[in-house]
Enzyme design. Sequence first.
Site, PDB file in Angstrom:
ATOM      1  N   GLU A   1      -1.865  -8.945   4.625  1.00  0.00           N
ATOM      2  CA  GLU A   1      -1.828  -9.396   6.022  1.00  0.00           C
ATOM      3  C   GLU A   1      -3.205  -9.632   6.621  1.00  0.00           C
ATOM      4  O   GLU A   1      -3.333 -10.327   7.639  1.00  0.00           O
ATOM      5  CB  GLU A   1      -1.040  -8.391   6.885  1.00  0.00           C
ATOM      6  CG  GLU A   1      -1.678  -7.030   7.047  1.00  0.00           C
ATOM      7  CD  GLU A   1      -1.312  -6.027   5.958  1.00  0.00           C
ATOM      8  OE1 GLU A   1      -1.269  -4.822   6.256  1.00  0.00           O
ATOM      9  OE2 GLU A   1      -1.082  -6.452   4.803  1.00  0.00           O
TER      10      GLU A   1
ATOM     11  N   ASP B   1       0.523 -13.604  30.965  1.00  0.00           N
ATOM     12  CA  ASP B   1       1.848 -13.053  30.689  1.00  0.00           C
ATOM     13  C   ASP B   1       2.799 -13.205  31.870  1.00  0.00           C
ATOM     14  O   ASP B   1       3.933 -13.667  31.714  1.00  0.00           O
ATOM     15  CB  ASP B   1       1.734 -11.579  30.278  1.00  0.00           C
ATOM     16  CG  ASP B   1       0.900 -11.388  29.023  1.00  0.00           C
ATOM     17  OD1 ASP B   1       0.752 -12.358  28.257  1.00  0.00           O
ATOM     18  OD2 ASP B   1       0.377 -10.276  28.809  1.00  0.00           O
TER      19      ASP B   1
ATOM     20  N   HIS C   1      -3.694  -5.186   0.988  1.00  0.00           N
ATOM     21  CA  HIS C   1      -3.152  -5.651   2.272  1.00  0.00           C
ATOM     22  C   HIS C   1      -3.170  -7.180   2.345  1.00  0.00           C
ATOM     23  O   HIS C   1      -4.211  -7.778   2.620  1.00  0.00           O
ATOM     24  CB  HIS C   1      -3.962  -5.062   3.426  1.00  0.00           C
ATOM     25  CG  HIS C   1      -3.726  -3.601   3.622  1.00  0.00           C
ATOM     26  ND1 HIS C   1      -2.676  -3.116   4.378  1.00  0.00           N
ATOM     27  CD2 HIS C   1      -4.377  -2.509   3.149  1.00  0.00           C
ATOM     28  CE1 HIS C   1      -2.702  -1.795   4.372  1.00  0.00           C
ATOM     29  NE2 HIS C   1      -3.720  -1.400   3.626  1.00  0.00           N
TER      30      HIS C   1
ATOM     31  N   CYS D   1       0.837  -1.204   0.000  1.00  0.00           N
ATOM     32  CA  CYS D   1       0.000   0.000   0.000  1.00  0.00           C
ATOM     33  C   CYS D   1       0.876   1.259   0.000  1.00  0.00           C
ATOM     34  O   CYS D   1       1.542   1.538  -0.980  1.00  0.00           O
ATOM     35  CB  CYS D   1      -0.973  -0.050   1.181  1.00  0.00           C
ATOM     36  SG  CYS D   1      -2.469   0.917   0.906  1.00  0.00           S
TER      37      CYS D   1
END
Length: 521
Positions: A173, A229, A171, A81
């Site tokens: 992705e 986490d 895009h 892009c």
Amino acid sequence: MTQDKILILDFGSQVTQLIARRVREAHVYCELHSFDMPLDEIKAFNPKGIILSGGPNSVYESDYQADTGIFDLGIPVLGICYGMQFMAHHLGGEVQPGNQREFGYAQVKTIDSELTRGIQDGEPNTLDVWMSHGDKVSKLPDGFAVIGNTPSCPIAMMENAEKQFYGIQFHPEVTHTKQGRALLNRFVLDICGAQPGWTMPNYIEEAVAKIREQVGSDEVILGLSGGVDSSVAAALIHRAIGDQLTCVFVDHGLLRLNESKMVMDMFARNLGVKVIHVDAEGQFMAKLAGVTDPEKKRKIIGAEFIEVFDAEEKKLTNAKWLAQGTIYPDVIESAGAKTKKAHAIKSHHNVGGLPENMKLKLLEPLRDLFKDEVRELGVALGLPREMVYRHPFPGPGLGVRILGEVKKEYADLLRQADDIFIQELRNTTDENGTSWYDLTSQAFAVFLPVKSVGVMGDGRTYDYVIALRAVITSDFMTAHWAELPYSLLGKVSNRIINEVKGINRVVYDVSGKPPATIEWE
């Protein structure tokens, strides 16, 4: 062990992180950096290839220019892009505003090339893609050829085969581009020649060695919340340095049912981690008394947590390191907030909220990993899959799932109701045998501090209300309410009303995001 790497330069697209995710899914290590990364740092990183992300700006804006020396490094470059427009503009082509914005689904007609060979959707030489652009390349740089077009974008894909430069005006992705992953894999694996050596066993081996080298014989302290986490960080650090790690687990009285016991059992008893358990429920409840504003509640809970943790940290006089469960999206988002250049605007407490006079050094062993990689790591380290793949839980805990003032009575009622809801989601499956817990992205109960009239047995009741919330989302930016079976909702309602004394009504939240948020506060 040295591994092949891909560098992603971020020009501010909202979906740049997805590029990194797709590259990692191909088992190739990559890092995402701001577009203005100095050329000497790029050379030191030594990537096998470079990907230029999309972005909201124009190539004619001087504030959004990467070092054009990247085109002289002799490595493949893929522009997506805005990245394609940047490539064309700086290599002698022309970019002009489009007569109309192209946003959404489009079909690209492709011409055989190194990038597209054998990749197509349905019809031969056709790709179903997702466009999002206003400007477009109007004239190719010397040495480039068109390898894809749409009716409104004659140069939708371009290549310089000799230099291995590629530009695509869509895009790859995002999931809407059906063959996007195949295109990125073609670039990363075939054109760049990157070897897929990014695997969890390799990561554990390297991370353990790095922690040992970094810490030496020093002691480390970590605030254990019970979340994914911090739990995975604790397990990894303990794998590396054993008893040099001490975890502080602060129980503020706002955890899920039996969560405190689960954390202590898992870490102190099963994994042999040194854990200091601090029962601070009374302290937190006293500070929250009379407070109804959600933001004030969050700040009080955060401040009290730091105060309790600091008090314990001062007792551990030999600790030289503070470990945190900071993950890669936190690092990216904080970098964006500080520079005002990247796509995100929020600062993360793990990265941006440390005191300036902090004497402890910082250890962040997960800072290169995305959330799903953290979960994969947790399982590889021996943590229970059920814990590692739990739904998100807010930092302030049940404090923001109790509307208005937080009281111990309310927290106890909510804990029981929430546990029943989660139990039934886990125990109920769809026609394919998948549990509704796994089918939903986040599910929880909310305590409403209002009473309603009910009838139980021969008597009238006047008790509290519980709301159930379950959503399905891919990114937590938008979400749909989960269409749970009525039979499941009915069973949950009956169990809560019969088993939780003090609740006589259960409602289900059917609001999407937007307009509602996922959490109620």
